[in-house]
Structure formats: C-alpha cells, structure tokens
Enzyme design. Structure first.
Site, PDB file in Angstrom:
ATOM      1  N   SER A 116       0.827  -1.208   0.000  1.00 52.69           N
ATOM      2  CA  SER A 116       0.000   0.000   0.000  1.00 52.69           C
ATOM      3  C   SER A 116       0.860   1.256   0.000  1.00 52.69           C
ATOM      4  O   SER A 116       1.974   1.272   0.546  1.00 52.69           O
ATOM      5  CB  SER A 116      -0.891   0.001   1.241  1.00 52.69           C
ATOM      6  OG  SER A 116      -1.499   1.249   1.443  1.00 52.69           O
ATOM      7  N   TYR A 140      -1.162  -0.019  10.179  1.00 53.34           N
ATOM      8  CA  TYR A 140      -1.414  -0.691   8.893  1.00 53.34           C
ATOM      9  C   TYR A 140      -0.251  -0.482   7.936  1.00 53.34           C
ATOM     10  O   TYR A 140       0.245  -1.430   7.314  1.00 53.34           O
ATOM     11  CB  TYR A 140      -2.718  -0.166   8.285  1.00 53.34           C
ATOM     12  CG  TYR A 140      -2.950  -0.614   6.861  1.00 53.34           C
ATOM     13  CD1 TYR A 140      -3.289  -1.932   6.571  1.00 53.34           C
ATOM     14  CD2 TYR A 140      -2.829   0.291   5.806  1.00 53.34           C
ATOM     15  CE1 TYR A 140      -3.488  -2.342   5.257  1.00 53.34           C
ATOM     16  CE2 TYR A 140      -3.040  -0.117   4.496  1.00 53.34           C
ATOM     17  CZ  TYR A 140      -3.362  -1.423   4.231  1.00 53.34           C
ATOM     18  OH  TYR A 140      -3.557  -1.837   2.940  1.00 53.34           O
ATOM     19  N   ARG A 207      -6.488  11.910  -2.719  1.00 58.03           N
ATOM     20  CA  ARG A 207      -6.028  10.537  -2.864  1.00 58.03           C
ATOM     21  C   ARG A 207      -5.841  10.238  -4.346  1.00 58.03           C
ATOM     22  O   ARG A 207      -6.376  10.912  -5.220  1.00 58.03           O
ATOM     23  CB  ARG A 207      -7.046   9.545  -2.267  1.00 58.03           C
ATOM     24  CG  ARG A 207      -7.206   9.640  -0.750  1.00 58.03           C
ATOM     25  CD  ARG A 207      -5.968   9.169  -0.027  1.00 58.03           C
ATOM     26  NE  ARG A 207      -6.137   9.182   1.425  1.00 58.03           N
ATOM     27  CZ  ARG A 207      -5.809  10.207   2.208  1.00 58.03           C
ATOM     28  NH1 ARG A 207      -5.326  11.320   1.678  1.00 58.03           N
ATOM     29  NH2 ARG A 207      -5.949  10.126   3.527  1.00 58.03           N
TER      30      ARG A 207
END
Length: 310
Positions: A116, A140, A207
């Site tokens: 990611s 994460y 994003r």
C-alpha cells in the site's frame, strides 16, 4: 498457470480470480470470509475456507502445488489498525509470514504481494516514487512495509522471486459500502440508501484513486513478469474528497451535503504516486479515469440494490 489467491473472496481478490478463470488459468482461493463474501466466489475456482494465519494452509500448498501466489488477504482498515495494532500485525505480518514460508517450502515460482502507498506516510514530495522515504504513520502502513522486508529476505536466502505492488486507493464494484474503508463505496451506499454521508475534514484531502480492473491487470502482469522488485500502482493524479463526493452525487442523483466530521488520526492529507516504474518495466498503465470508474462503480451498486429488493 495455477495461481493461489489469498483473499480471493474479497473485493480485489474476487476480481483477480475472475480474470484468471477467464484467461483459462487455474485459480485456488484461501479466504476465511472475515471481509469476503460467498457471492464473490467464482464457481470455477477451488475454495479453501481458512485464515492465512492457520498453519493448516501448508496442506493446501502441498495438495494444490501453485505456481504463483497472489497475496491479497489482509487486515485493510487504517482505523482498525489504530484501535488494535496487535490484531493488525497478527494478520498482516504473521499471516503473511505463514504464506511466504509455504511459498518457499513448496517451490512457488513467484509471489505477488499487495502492499500500500500507506507505507510512505506523509509525502515529502508528490507524486511519491518508490525511492520516497518510508515513514508510515499508521500500524497498517507499518505492517504492510514489514512484509516487504521479509519478502526481500526470503528472496536473498531462499531464492523466492517476488513483486511488491504498492496500491493507491482502490475502488470499484464489490467494494463493501458498509465497511470502514473505501470512500467511493461508502459514499455510494449512503446516498443510494437515502442517508447523509460523513466527510472527515473539509473535503480537501486528496487521494490517488485507481480502478479495480487496473489493479487486476497489474497483479496478473506481475505474476507473469520475470522481474523482482517494488512497483507503485496508481494513476499519478490527485483527486480531492469533495470532488469524489460531487461525482458520486451526480451518479446517485443526490442533492444533499455531507456531514462534516473531524479528521481521523493516522490519515494522510495528500497522496498521489508515481507509476512510471511500473509503466516502463511491467508495461502496465492505468486505463480507467476516476470519472469513468465512479460511473461504473455506481452502476454496480444501483444494480446490487435492485437485486436485494427483488
């Protein structure tokens, strides 16, 4: 080729399995259905209902003897990783180690790992390339990057070829509108259900939104590639939250405003990633613009609602 897909009942994984089956490849799924759904399962695939943390996956590797593993199973919520970092690490790190060790033991030709852009943390420059400093600000992001180190170590010590794909923000059909991640799915679910969506912040976060079909092509191209290494998979374009809200509102015929809430901890203000390495080396490129992708995604959610109502 015979491909084992971890998380093959999930949002991205089920699309990967469908694409493999369509190509004539043999697909094997490992999924514990913590976030996946039965309706996503391709009937032509072989399914094992099991967690990647379970040591019994060794028997699946022995029985199926996959040539390639596309490793997508994960705890994917940034929010949940902040609430329970130990669980995040247990699934994303220890579960991945279980998968990797079985790849080595069974002689898998290659593992493709879904990482990611969260590994980069707050960008020092945009677009972010693969050489950007790694400064993850969420558990994460930390867990995703930790697995990258283990893949490199197993490549050096055991000769396991790997490709790490650092995904931008993936969206598209089958993303759960009732989950905690995936703003396109969540906004769509709220609007189509006649509810007011919540926007964290004032809509100025950006994003890099990548459509799921483009991710699937990257996964399969990586599986077939002779390369080893790390590649960003995104569009290289910033899209603001408020723009996403407007595009979804148009598709859903929603004329309301969002409920504005405080920004959540662990979230990055701006992000877009440089995909030039994947374009040059993997010969991959994104094909679906965010406007077209949102149109496709909303058409899916509308149809899904019709099916539920029937």
């Amino acid at each position: 080729m015979k491909v084992l897909v971890t998380g093959g009942a999930g949002f991205i994984g089920s699309h990967v399995v469908d694409a493999l089956v369509k190509r004539g490849d043999e697909a094997v799924i490992i999924d514990n259905f913590s976030t996946g759904f039965e309706k996503n399962i391709n009937p032509a695939a072989t399914l094992y209902r099991l967690s990647i943390c379970n040591t019994a996956i060794e028997k699946i590797f022995e029985r199926e003897k996959p040539e390639v593993v596309i490793h997508l199973a994960a705890q994917t919520s940034v929010t949940q990783s902040l609430i329970n970092p130990a669980y995040d690490a247990a699934v994303n790190i220890l579960g991945s180690l279980n998968v990797i060790s079985n790849c080595v033991r069974s002689g898998v030709r290659k593992i493709v790992y879904a990482s990611s852009c969260a590994v980069y943390g707050t960008p020092e420059y945009l677009p972010v390339d693969e050489n950007h400093p790694i400064k993850a600000i969420s558990p994460y992001g930390v867990s995703k990057h930790t697995v990258e180190h283990y893949l490199f170590q197993n490549h050096i010590l055991h000769g396991l070829p790997f490709i790490v794909l650092r995904y931008a923000n993936v969206y598209g059909p089958r993303q759960n509108p009732h989950g905690e991640g995936g703003v396109v799915a969540i906004f769509a679910g709220k609007m189509l259900g006649g509810e007011q969506p919540t926007m964290y912040g004032l809509g100025n976060k950006s994003r890099d939104y990548i459509y799921v079909d483009d991710i699937v092509r990257a996964d399969i191209m990586a599986a077939e590639s002779k390369e080893t290494g790390i590649f960003n998979i995104g569009t290289g374009e910033e899209t603001l939250d408020k723009m996403v809200f407007e595009l979804i509102s148009q598709e859903c015929n929603y004329d309301g405003l969002p409920f504005y809430a405080a920004e959540r901890p662990g979230e990055i203000k701006r992000m877009c990633i440089d995909n030039s390495r994947a374009v040059k080396i993997l010969k991959w490129n994104p094909r679906v613009h965010v406007r077209e992708g949102i149109t496709r995604a909303i058409a899916y959610y509308k149809n899904d609602l019709i099916k539920l109502a029937a």
